[in-house]
Motif scaffolding. Structure first.
Motif, short mmCIF file in Angstrom:
data_model
loop_
_atom_site.label_atom_id
_atom_site.label_comp_id
_atom_site.label_asym_id
_atom_site.label_seq_id
_atom_site.Cartn_x
_atom_site.Cartn_y
_atom_site.Cartn_z
N ILE A 92 0.83 -1.19 0.00
CA ILE A 92 0.00 0.00 0.00
C ILE A 92 0.87 1.25 0.00
CG2 ILE A 92 -2.32 -0.45 0.85
CD1 ILE A 92 -1.01 -0.62 3.67
N LEU A 93 0.52 2.16 -0.84
CA LEU A 93 1.19 3.45 -0.86
C LEU A 93 0.80 4.17 0.41
CD1 LEU A 93 0.64 4.58 -4.51
CD2 LEU A 93 2.80 4.79 -3.33
N SER A 94 1.75 4.28 1.34
CA SER A 94 1.39 4.93 2.59
C SER A 94 1.94 6.34 2.60
CB SER A 94 1.94 4.13 3.76
OG SER A 94 3.30 3.85 3.52
N GLY A 95 1.05 7.28 2.68
CA GLY A 95 1.46 8.67 2.66
C GLY A 95 1.50 9.28 4.04
N HIS A 96 1.05 8.52 5.01
CA HIS A 96 0.84 9.16 6.31
C HIS A 96 2.13 9.52 7.04
CE1 HIS A 96 1.12 4.87 7.20
NE2 HIS A 96 1.64 5.26 8.34
N ASN A 97 3.20 8.74 6.80
CA ASN A 97 4.42 9.09 7.54
C ASN A 97 5.36 9.97 6.73
OD1 ASN A 97 5.26 7.22 5.78
ND2 ASN A 97 6.26 5.88 7.27
N ASN A 98 4.74 10.74 5.90
CA ASN A 98 5.46 11.65 5.04
C ASN A 98 5.84 12.92 5.79
OD1 ASN A 98 6.46 12.83 2.81
ND2 ASN A 98 4.52 13.11 1.76
N GLN A 99 5.22 13.11 6.94
CA GLN A 99 5.44 14.34 7.71
C GLN A 99 6.82 14.34 8.37
OE1 GLN A 99 3.25 16.85 7.74
NE2 GLN A 99 2.08 15.62 6.28
N SER A 100 7.35 15.52 8.55
CA SER A 100 8.66 15.63 9.19
C SER A 100 8.63 15.05 10.60
CB SER A 100 9.09 17.09 9.26
OG SER A 100 9.19 17.60 7.97
N ALA A 101 7.55 15.34 11.31
CA ALA A 101 7.46 14.87 12.69
C ALA A 101 7.53 13.35 12.77
CB ALA A 101 6.17 15.37 13.33
N THR A 102 6.79 12.67 11.89
CA THR A 102 6.82 11.21 11.90
C THR A 102 8.18 10.71 11.47
OG1 THR A 102 5.40 11.58 10.00
CG2 THR A 102 4.52 10.19 11.75
N LEU A 103 8.80 11.43 10.57
CA LEU A 103 10.13 11.06 10.09
C LEU A 103 11.12 11.10 11.25
CD1 LEU A 103 10.77 10.43 7.10
CD2 LEU A 103 11.88 12.63 6.98
N ILE A 104 11.05 12.17 12.02
CA ILE A 104 11.95 12.32 13.16
C ILE A 104 11.66 11.22 14.18
CG2 ILE A 104 12.51 13.83 15.12
CD1 ILE A 104 11.87 16.19 13.14
N GLU A 105 10.38 10.94 14.39
CA GLU A 105 9.95 9.88 15.31
C GLU A 105 10.55 8.53 14.87
OE1 GLU A 105 8.74 9.02 18.67
OE2 GLU A 105 8.48 11.08 17.94
N LEU A 106 10.46 8.27 13.56
CA LEU A 106 10.97 7.02 12.99
C LEU A 106 12.48 6.90 13.22
CD1 LEU A 106 10.19 4.54 11.45
CD2 LEU A 106 10.39 5.81 9.32
N PHE A 107 13.17 7.98 12.99
CA PHE A 107 14.62 7.98 13.21
C PHE A 107 14.94 7.65 14.66
CE2 PHE A 107 15.75 10.13 9.15
CZ PHE A 107 16.85 9.37 8.85
N LYS A 108 14.14 8.20 15.58
CA LYS A 108 14.36 7.92 17.00
C LYS A 108 14.23 6.43 17.27
CE LYS A 108 13.82 12.16 19.50
NZ LYS A 108 12.74 13.12 19.13
N ARG A 109 13.19 5.83 16.68
CA ARG A 109 12.98 4.39 16.87
C ARG A 109 14.16 3.60 16.33
NH1 ARG A 109 7.38 4.22 14.80
NH2 ARG A 109 8.00 2.62 13.34
N ILE A 110 14.62 4.01 15.16
CA ILE A 110 15.74 3.30 14.53
C ILE A 110 17.00 3.41 15.38
CG2 ILE A 110 17.28 3.28 12.53
CD1 ILE A 110 14.83 4.19 10.88
N GLU A 111 17.24 4.62 15.91
CA GLU A 111 18.42 4.81 16.76
C GLU A 111 18.35 3.90 17.98
OE1 GLU A 111 18.39 9.04 17.46
OE2 GLU A 111 18.47 9.33 15.29
N ASP A 112 17.14 3.74 18.46
CA ASP A 112 16.93 2.88 19.61
C ASP A 112 17.32 1.44 19.26
OD1 ASP A 112 16.07 2.94 22.29
OD2 ASP A 112 14.32 1.73 21.68
N ILE A 113 16.88 1.00 18.09
CA ILE A 113 17.21 -0.36 17.63
C ILE A 113 18.72 -0.49 17.47
CG2 ILE A 113 17.03 -1.96 15.69
CD1 ILE A 113 14.20 -0.85 15.22
N GLU A 114 19.31 0.52 16.85
CA GLU A 114 20.75 0.48 16.61
C GLU A 114 21.51 0.28 17.92
OE1 GLU A 114 22.72 4.10 15.63
OE2 GLU A 114 23.97 3.17 14.09
N ARG A 115 21.08 1.00 18.94
CA ARG A 115 21.72 0.89 20.24
C ARG A 115 21.66 -0.54 20.77
NH1 ARG A 115 20.66 6.18 21.42
NH2 ARG A 115 18.45 5.84 21.64
N LYS A 116 20.54 -1.20 20.48
CA LYS A 116 20.35 -2.53 21.05
C LYS A 116 21.10 -3.63 20.29
CE LYS A 116 15.87 -1.56 23.12
NZ LYS A 116 14.49 -1.32 22.68
#
Lengths: 680, 73
Positions: free
Chosen positions: A186-210
């Motif tokens: 599905i073409l998902s447009g909802h996480n196109n926002q900067s805020a969600t992008l920043i949120e996503l990066f935070k999650r990824i950083e968390d994974i990276e740490r682990k």
């Protein structure tokens, strides 16, 4: 249960961010036996290949252009991203392999997340583990699999490590009846926002740490994992810090390479070294090839005798093949150097260094690689322009590429310069050649600047201009890989150009030999060689080529040239290098034991304008010819590729008209200007 | 408020936010310039444009105008 539908073979798509080792992996799996195809109605290209037989897995593998995220920034990006969802020919992929640079986890997992969110079947190929290990780190695969939720395999596409395992995983995933085949992403447009992008990066950083764990050479996985479990939480902060450290070697080298002022000096030194080395390294090999074919041609003629087939074999075929093969050394060396520059990571830096000057004339730092490749051949150069996201800048780059002095012009210049300068003064010839290169590059820049002024009329595009480019860490190039790539690129080039050159020299042979094959001459008292010589010129003077040439003679006159050069110039429109073999044919220069080039020059010195006794080739007419070759767009393949890449006939036709007209005008000015100041 | 373009050679800074009025803002975020990340100016090309920053363990070159929309603490 079989419904009788023809069994379709699996369709796998390979995607990944730039510099994640995607192409290397694709080349390894496909053995470089891929087809490149354009998306319908677009200038975006994809490569499709069957997986090599040795992997024992029948499937189509699609390589798409490198992307950073699933949200397109330009029209071209949109086309390639849409095709990941639903490929116009293959539909949705069964499995998507995403290449992820292990040392760039926090950046590269963005695309992975977006892909999984869009409900693709994802398998990760984790690359560049060696770079991470160098930093004393490793990645815990089971942990990462757990957090991301897909299969992850460590691979090294350069040596093929882990590729079997990767394909096995893909096979297993496809064979698994439980896994949801052909999910509809599905073409998902909802996480196109900067805020969600920043949120996503935070999650990824968390994974990276682990998932980052210390790497030790005496790797004993089970022990290490167990022992490290407790240590992990403590050392994590440290891990992240060292993971984010730039490679110290790269920093050191960049102190010089990317220095504000030194950087540019190094840039020019590297560029000029490249071009001089192409000439110096290639020229001895070229003269060996030249000698060999001159020798072969004259021997074939003396063995087969003065017959039509003897002439055909020596002049039509051997000279034709020779004029193709003579480029092998140069093209190979150029592709080799480009490959080394790319593999070490310098090309991106070169692009950064000249982004500013180039942006002043409507180009982009990313125009640098296409322009540089233009010195080898305009065709791969125009294809390389695809990496420029801004359409206007891309079209402008494509527009000026034919002015870059391609390797096909080299033999022409080599011949003409050899005529101008005596054999003893090779250094003068070298300087003159460098001057030609500088002049044509300057011309390209001026043309770009001029066009930039009128760009709104030529290219209607509103894409914003941008330059965001990752500068990869320096790596020692793997010579086997570079060599292999250079070999394949050169092969591709000759497959394309070779048949044209050979075919055309056969056509030209026909035109110069017929219809008057055995002219009657009064041969009494003359030697056999002399008779053959006179027969040749008589035959040519009454040939089809001569008819054609006389038709265009009025156009050639103002340049101080005659129909014979005219015919050669026309035939050079198929490919510039044909000019040399065509001169050789028209002046019938096969002489015993002489290398090709020497005999052509010998014949050129003797040639006179028919009926006047005036010398045909003089300093001024030769310089006029050089000027003509600097400007003229004499290459059918370039026109064809330009049409394909710009999506219409408009730009190639303007290129053809503008470049060829200015070639004629400037050649005219050069010849007559020189004559005016007393240079014959 | 300083922007990344005002960093001196070798100077480090922590990203505060990205000015979203810039047309390249989203792409700048996507390549990894997110709030909270530490960046370091590694090199400037002639005319001080583009500039190369160390971010997330890699080196990324961006134009000066693009660096100006990265606001640092």
């Amino acid at each position: 249960m079989n419904i009788g539908v023809q069994k379709q073979i699996p369709f796998i798509t390979l995607i990944g961010p730039p510099n994640s080792g995607k192409t290397t992996l694709f080349n390894y799996i496909s053995g470089k036996n891929f087809k490149t195809v354009n998306y319908p109605g677009a200038t975006v290209e994809y490569s499709i290949a069957k997986i090599l037989k040795k992997f024992n897995f029948e499937a189509n593998l699609l390589d798409s252009p490198g992307i950073i995220s699933l949200f397109p920034e330009s029209l071209d990006e949109k086309v390639s991203i849409d095709a990941i969802y639903n490929h116009p020919k293959f539909g949705s992929p069964d499995v998507v392999i995403i290449t992820v640079d292990a040392s760039q986890l926090s950046r590269h997992l963005l695309l992975v997340h977006q892909m999984i969110e869009a409900k693709f079947n994802v398998i990760i190929a984790l690359t560049m583990i060696d770079m991470l290990n160098k930093k004393g780190l490793d990645i815990s695969i089971p942990d990462l699999e757990l957090y991301i939720g897909c299969k992850i395999i460590k691979v090294d596409g350069r040596i093929g490590k882990g590729v079997d395992e990767l394909l096995e995983a893909v096979k297993k995933d496809i064979a698994n009846p439980k896994s949801n085949r052909k999910t509809n992403p599905i073409l998902s447009g909802h996480n196109n926002q900067s805020a969600t992008l920043i949120e996503l990066f935070k999650r990824i950083e968390d994974i990276e740490r682990k998932v980052l764990i210390p790497y030790s050479l005496s790797n004993n996985d089970i022990d290490l994992t167990a022992a490290n479990d407790k240590l992990k939480s403590l050392s994590n902060l440290l891990n992240i810090k060292s993971a984010k450290q730039l490679d110290p070697m790269t920093l050191k080298i960049d102190k010089v390479i990317l220095h504000k002022y030194w950087g540019l000096a190094v840039f020019f030194i590297i560029m000029s070294t490249i071009f001089t080395s192409i000439f110096w390294l290639a020229s001895p090999i070229m003269s060996i090839i030249d000698d060999a074919f001159g020798f072969l041609a004259s021997h074939a003629f003396s063995i087969l005798g003065n017959t039509w087939y003897g002439d055909f074999v020596s002049n039509g075929i051997i000279t034709g093949v020779g004029s193709v093969l003579i480029f092998v050394p140069q093209i190979l060396i150029l592709f080799l150097i480009l490959g080394i520059l790319e593999d070490t990571g310098y090309l991106a830096r070169g692009a950064m260094l000249i982004d500013k000057p180039l942006s002043k004339i409507g180009l982009n730092g990313r125009s640098f690689v296409p322009m540089l490749s233009g010195f080898a051949c305009a065709i791969p150069a125009m294809l390389a322009a695809r990496t420029i996201p801004n359409k206007k800048e891309r079209l402008l780059t494509i527009f000026i590429i034919p002015l870059m002095s391609c390797s096909a012009r080299l033999p022409v210049y080599a011949l003409l310069i050899a005529f101008l300068f005596p054999a003893g003064k090779a250094w003068l010839a070298g300087i003159f050649l460098t001057f030609i290169y500088l002049f044509s590059t300057t011309t390209a820049v001026v043309v770009a600047a001029l066009l930039n002024k009128f760009r709104s009329k030529l290219f209607s595009d509103k894409d914003r201009s941008s330059f965001i480019l990752e500068l990869p860490s320096y790596r020692k190039p793997k010579f086997s890989v570079v060599l292999n790539n250079a070999y394949h690129s050169s092969k591709l080039y000759f497959k394309k150009a070779g048949p044209i050159i050979l075919g055309f020299s056969m056509i030209l042979w026909f035109l110069t030999y017929f219809p008057n094959t055995t002219p009657k001459i009064n041969g009494s008292g003359l030697s056999q060689d002399k008779i053959i010589q006179i027969q040749k010129s008589e035959r040519l003077a009454s040939s089809y080529a001569s008819d054609l040439g006389k038709f265009i003679e009025p156009v050639m006159r103002p340049l101080g040239l005659d129909w014979r050069v005219g015919v050669s110039l026309i035939s050079a429109f198929t490919a510039r290098e044909v000019f040399v073999s065509s001169l050789a044919l028209i002046f019938k220069v096969t002489e015993r034991g002489q290398p090709l080039q020497n005999s052509i020059i010998e014949a050129m010195r003797k040639a006179t304008i028919e009926g006047s006794g005036q010398k045909l080739f003089t300093t001024s007419t030769i310089i006029g010819l050089i000027v003509f070759f600097i400007f003229a767009l004499q290459c059918l393949s370039t026109i064809a590729v330009s049409k394909k890449e710009t999506g219409g006939w408009k730009i190639p036709l303007i290129q053809l008209f503008v470049f060829t007209t200015s070639a004629y005008i400037f050649a005219f000015l050069a010849v007559n200007g020189l004559k005016l100041i007393g240079i014959p | 408020m300083r922007s990344a373009a005002e960093l001196k050679y070798g100077e480090k800074g922590m990203i505060d936010f990205i000015d979203e009025s810039h047309p390249s803002a989203r792409r700048i975020l996507e390549v990894g310039f997110t709030p909270g990340q530490e960046i370091q100016l590694i090199s400037k090309s002639i005319f001080s444009d583009p500039m190369a920053y160390s971010i997330r363990g890699t080196l990324i070159a961006i134009r000066k105008s693009e660096a100006e929309c990265i606001k640092i603490l």
